[in-house]
Enzyme design. Structure first.
Site, PDB file in Angstrom:
ATOM      1  N   SER A 153       0.913   3.845  -3.281  1.00 54.84           N
ATOM      2  CA  SER A 153       0.269   4.960  -3.960  1.00 54.84           C
ATOM      3  C   SER A 153      -1.008   5.402  -3.468  1.00 54.84           C
ATOM      4  O   SER A 153      -1.816   4.546  -2.660  1.00 54.84           O
ATOM      5  CB  SER A 153       0.108   4.457  -5.308  1.00 54.84           C
ATOM      6  OG  SER A 153       1.082   4.231  -6.087  1.00 54.84           O
ATOM      7  N   GLU A 212      12.738  -4.367  -6.480  1.00 56.15           N
ATOM      8  CA  GLU A 212      11.759  -4.463  -7.228  1.00 56.15           C
ATOM      9  C   GLU A 212      12.120  -4.140  -8.660  1.00 56.15           C
ATOM     10  O   GLU A 212      11.217  -4.233  -9.500  1.00 56.15           O
ATOM     11  CB  GLU A 212      10.774  -3.075  -6.727  1.00 56.15           C
ATOM     12  CG  GLU A 212       9.089  -3.244  -7.400  1.00 56.15           C
ATOM     13  CD  GLU A 212       8.268  -2.145  -6.897  1.00 56.15           C
ATOM     14  OE1 GLU A 212       8.499  -1.777  -5.611  1.00 56.15           O
ATOM     15  OE2 GLU A 212       7.334  -2.032  -7.377  1.00 56.15           O
ATOM     16  N   GLY A 241       0.853  -1.248  -0.034  1.00 58.01           N
ATOM     17  CA  GLY A 241      -0.036   0.065   0.083  1.00 58.01           C
ATOM     18  C   GLY A 241       1.069   1.333   0.026  1.00 58.01           C
ATOM     19  O   GLY A 241       1.062   1.894   1.262  1.00 58.01           O
ATOM     20  N   SER A 291      -1.966  -3.490  -6.263  1.00 57.74           N
ATOM     21  CA  SER A 291      -1.927  -4.770  -7.057  1.00 57.74           C
ATOM     22  C   SER A 291      -2.428  -5.841  -6.151  1.00 57.74           C
ATOM     23  O   SER A 291      -1.686  -6.105  -5.248  1.00 57.74           O
ATOM     24  CB  SER A 291      -0.672  -5.210  -7.855  1.00 57.74           C
ATOM     25  OG  SER A 291      -0.700  -3.944  -8.770  1.00 57.74           O
TER      26      SER A 291
END
Lengths: 330, 379
Positions: free
Chosen positions: B133, B248, B131, B165
């Site tokens: 954005s 990432e 969590g 996502s």
């Protein structure tokens, strides 16, 4: 990696910088005296005993320092002759590989000629040359044979492939040096009251140039370690020359030049277009090397056929098996 | 000026055997997956496969055994990831837990948090999302406003996250929140591990332009969390978030998203392609090979305990450009109608539409190039 890589690179950094811009007659003896010619000749045969990784590092420095000499050609020639058990003549030995022009042919003491008929070493007396020049102004001469070879060379290797590898390593050095010049230029040149580097548009363009330089450095290294794996007969790399990796790297050189060179020039403005400023000595070589020993179309097609030959599953299996062969076995 | 040094990729153990294990596992499950799911595989959710991977010891591979992990080398994990991606195995459910949330809890989490989440994650049964954005905090992540207030009962959370996502399939969200009232930018931020079945949380899927529901809005309305939902010291949120980013950005998922299409093109044209097709395949393969070398060098640097921040940005930007170009190159070559039912047409059509997403997850090209420019010393 040979243990002597660090002293080797230290020496190359100094010498290649000194020799840049000098003419062949003055510069060549100094390169020879320093012993670089026998880099890949085994120590047992009186050479330096280096590996392809060492050569890649050396050629990268040569590219960056704008060394306008046929170092790669003579090193690979002496490696080939030593492997074939042939005593190498003194002086420059260059290549007339297939239909490719011979770098510095007119200055060579001997030439290794490879064609459909085989491979042989010819003395200068057996050669006449059609003089030509690369975009960087270096001799690129076309050979007509007028005499007999000194000796035939038994080799299964396509020599243009090895010379193509050399161009990737040289190109990696040249593109990195072009990046350095460009960063220096935009960091000092003031326009509109601030350095060019403070403009976001300039920063973004520089980043793209850095990406291409990084990709080319990694491609050159990948091809070099594959060559070392091949010489050591490691797993899937044993047997024929590592055509897959060299083709991939040479094709990547084409992309890197295509994308990187215009950015370096654009960010330099008019100063980069002058003969006096060093950028052109890097970029003209890069433009030429992109075509030498096979251009984009040649290498992309070769690689495309290698990639397609066994179907998509085989492509992934090939990629992984070849790189897995390089993992040190503990 | 060198930003990217070569590094040997040297995992321990029998790597060919590990690849064989992964390939066999995929072969045993692949009958369930559609072509589109296989090419969208790190956003495709298959709980049976995630559990099978967990049972095979292929999730949480590097974690300590006491938390359900397998204490394998991070480069062995890299090999498993690239195999899963190249083979098109749906790894979406456990992807974030395995890549980011688990390692972050290992590094910063409390013993209770580790015991609660990690063993289930490693079994492929507990899934997590990120969590970060918010409606007004995208690329400029430091402007997050979702607030958590410390009260005697616990943390009170109010706010909204977006583009999360997989949230609708996940058990928990590691969430960046402002824990210090009135704090600005990077200060006063913390991360909370939030169980998504907590009262006051609403998850609403957002349909993306492929027609898929993979990302979500999460609303927090007076959500009460135990005080030990806090991960690491209060106020360390920004540090934790930025530490994750190299993980990432440099992985094989940054250049293999369209691999199924390259594979389909190769299989459609057969072993002797014409010159133009051979050339296109060769060009794409050249980039694929180079990106793989770069990604492996980054992984080796990470494995050595160093931070390849700039290298990771280079790999992601080049990798995304390649992934986005691949469907366009294939489209320019083929004569298929994109409504045709063949693999090549279906994959081309799907990836043309899906590819805009490749450059938004994990940093836009402009953000990445800013990081590279900083690495060059001009920013």
């Amino acid at each position: 990696m040979s243990e002597a890589r660090e002293p080797l690179t230290d020496m190359a950094e100094g010498l290649f910088g000194d020799l840049a811009g000098q003419d062949f007659a003055a510069a060549w003896p100094r390169l020879t005296e320093a012993g670089f010619e026998t880099l890949l000749v085994p120590e047992a045969q009186g050479g330096f005993g280096g590996d392809w990784g060492d050569l890649a590092v050396l050629l990268k420095i040569a590219g960056a320092k704008r060394l306008g000499l046929p170092l790669a050609e003579t090193v690979i020639a002496r490696w080939l002759l030593a492997k074939a058990g042939i005593d190498a003549p003194d002086g420059l030995i260059t290549f007339a590989a297939q239909t490719h022009r011979a770098p510095w042919g007119r200055h060579a003491a001997a030439v290794i000629v490879q064609s459909a008929d085989g491979c042989a070493l010819y003395p200068a007396a057996a050669c006449t040359w059609d003089h030509g020049r690369s975009p960087a102004g270096e001799p690129r001469d076309a050979l007509t044979l007028t005499g007999d070879p000194l000796v035939t060379i038994a080799t299964a290797d396509d020599l243009a492939t090895l010379l193509g590898f050399a161009r990737v390593a040289e190109g990696a050095g040249a593109l990195e040096a072009a990046l350095t010049l460009t960063v220096d230029h935009v960091s000092t040149r003031v326009q509109f009251g601030k350095t060019l580097s403070q403009f976001q548009a300039v920063q973004q363009a520089l980043a793209l140039l850095a990406e291409e330089a990084a990709a080319l450095t990694i491609a050159a290294n990948g091809a070099a370690v594959a060559l070392d794996g091949w010489e050591q007969g490691l797993g899937a790399l044993a047997g024929a020359l590592p055509l897959f990796e060299i083709a991939a790297a040479k094709a990547r050189l084409g992309l890197a030049v295509d994308r990187g060179v215009p950015i370096a020039h654009r960010l330099h403005g008019a100063i980069g277009f002058t003969m006096e400023y060093p950028l052109n000595h890097l970029t003209r070589r890069l433009m030429g090397w992109r075509s030498e020993f096979g251009g984009d179309a040649t290498w992309q097609r070769k690689l495309g056929r290698l990639a397609s030959a066994g179907g998509s599953k085989a492509l992934w299996e090939t990629l992984t098996a070849r790189s897995d062969s390089l993992i040190p076995q503990g | 000026m060198q930003l990217f040094a070569a590094r040997a990729f040297d995992p321990p153990g029998d790597i060919p055997a590990l690849r064989k294990q992964v390939r066999a596992l995929v072969a045993a499950h692949e009958h369930r997956w559609t072509l589109e799911q296989r090419t969208n595989n790190w956003f495709t959710f298959d709980a049976e496969f995630s559990r099978a991977m967990g049972a095979a010891g292929l999730v949480g591979m590097t974690w300590p055994k006491q938390y359900g992990g397998h204490e394998r080398h991070s480069l062995e994990r890299y090999v498993v990831l690239e195999e899963m991606l190249a083979l098109g195995a749906p790894v979406g459910l456990h992807w974030i837990a395995d890549r980011q949330t688990g390692p972050l809890l290992l590094r910063y989490g409390t013993e209770t948090q580790r015991q609660k989440y990690l063993p289930g994650m490693a079994r492929g049964e507990i899934y997590a999302c990120i969590g970060l954005s918010e409606p007004n905090a995208g690329s400029d992540l430091a402007s997050v406003r979702t607030a958590a207030r410390r009260t005697p009962e616990g943390w009170r959370v109010n706010g909204q996250k977006v583009w999360t996502s997989g949230a609708h399939h996940c058990h928990a969200a590691l969430t960046l929140v402002r824990t210090e009232e009135g704090s600005q930018r990077h200060a006063g931020l913390s991360q909370l591990m939030i169980d998504l079945d907590t009262p006051g949380i609403t998850i609403r899927p957002i349909v993306d332009m492929t027609g898929t529901e993979h990302f979500n809005e999460i609303f927090f309305e007076d959500v009460l969390l135990p005080l030990d939902a806090l991960v690491g010291p209060e106020g360390d949120g920004w540090k934790q978030v930025t530490a994750e980013l190299a993980l990432e950005r440099s992985g094989p998922e940054r250049y293999l998203s369209c691999h199924a299409l390259l594979a389909a093109l190769i299989d459609a044209v057969g072993p002797e392609p014409d010159d133009a097709t051979a050339q296109a395949i060769g060009r794409l393969t050249s980039e694929l090979w180079t990106l793989r070398q770069m990604s492996m060098a980054c992984a080796a640097k990470l494995a050595a305990g160093e931070d390849p921040n700039v290298e990771a940005a280079l790999v992601k930007d080049l990798g995304n450009a390649f992934e986005q170009e691949l469907p366009r190159v294939v489209q320019s070559l083929i004569t298929d109608d994109l409504a045709d039912h063949g693999d090549l047409a279906r994959l081309t059509a799907w990836l043309l539409v899906a590819s805009p997403s490749f450059s938004l997850r994990g940093g836009t090209p402009e953000v990445l190039r800013g990081i590279i420019a900083r690495g060059l010393g001009v920013r």
